[in-house]
Design a protein around this motif. Sequence first.
Motif, short mmCIF file in Angstrom:
data_model
loop_
_atom_site.label_atom_id
_atom_site.label_comp_id
_atom_site.label_asym_id
_atom_site.label_seq_id
_atom_site.Cartn_x
_atom_site.Cartn_y
_atom_site.Cartn_z
N ASP A 33 0.69 -1.20 0.06
CA ASP A 33 -0.33 -0.36 0.51
C ASP A 33 0.98 1.39 0.25
O ASP A 33 0.59 2.32 -1.10
CB ASP A 33 -1.33 0.30 1.09
N SER A 34 1.95 1.46 0.75
CA SER A 34 2.80 2.04 1.14
C SER A 34 3.37 2.78 -0.19
O SER A 34 3.74 3.99 -1.34
CB SER A 34 3.86 2.55 1.91
N ALA A 37 0.89 3.79 -3.05
CA ALA A 37 0.80 5.24 -3.27
C ALA A 37 2.10 6.55 -3.34
O ALA A 37 1.47 7.52 -4.03
CB ALA A 37 0.60 5.90 -1.54
N ALA A 40 1.53 6.16 -6.48
CA ALA A 40 0.58 7.30 -7.25
C ALA A 40 0.80 8.98 -7.30
O ALA A 40 0.37 9.39 -7.85
CB ALA A 40 -0.66 6.68 -6.78
N ALA A 41 1.78 9.10 -6.16
CA ALA A 41 1.77 10.73 -5.98
C ALA A 41 2.90 11.04 -6.93
O ALA A 41 3.15 12.10 -7.55
CB ALA A 41 2.69 10.51 -4.79
N ALA A 46 -2.07 2.91 -10.98
CA ALA A 46 -2.09 2.72 -9.58
C ALA A 46 -2.01 1.08 -9.22
O ALA A 46 -1.11 0.40 -8.83
CB ALA A 46 -3.31 2.92 -9.71
#
Length: 71
Positions: A33-34, A37, A40-41, A46
């Motif tokens: 998940d990290s 993220a 995606a940033a 994704a």
Amino acid sequence: MAGRATLEELARLVGIETRYIDALGQSREASEDSLLAVIAALGLPAEPAQALAELEEVRHAAPLGLGSTSL
């Protein structure tokens, strides 16, 4: 979703470390998940396989293969 190996390859390509040493000196792995993220940033899709394909497309589109070293 793609496997952990695909996610780690994508992270490596964009300069994200997947392992780190915590404050107590213990080796840790960043959670999926990290990693997703942070990816995606950076503006990538994704889905890791899509992001890899997009990076490959950008690399091939650069004149004479001279793409930038960053996104």
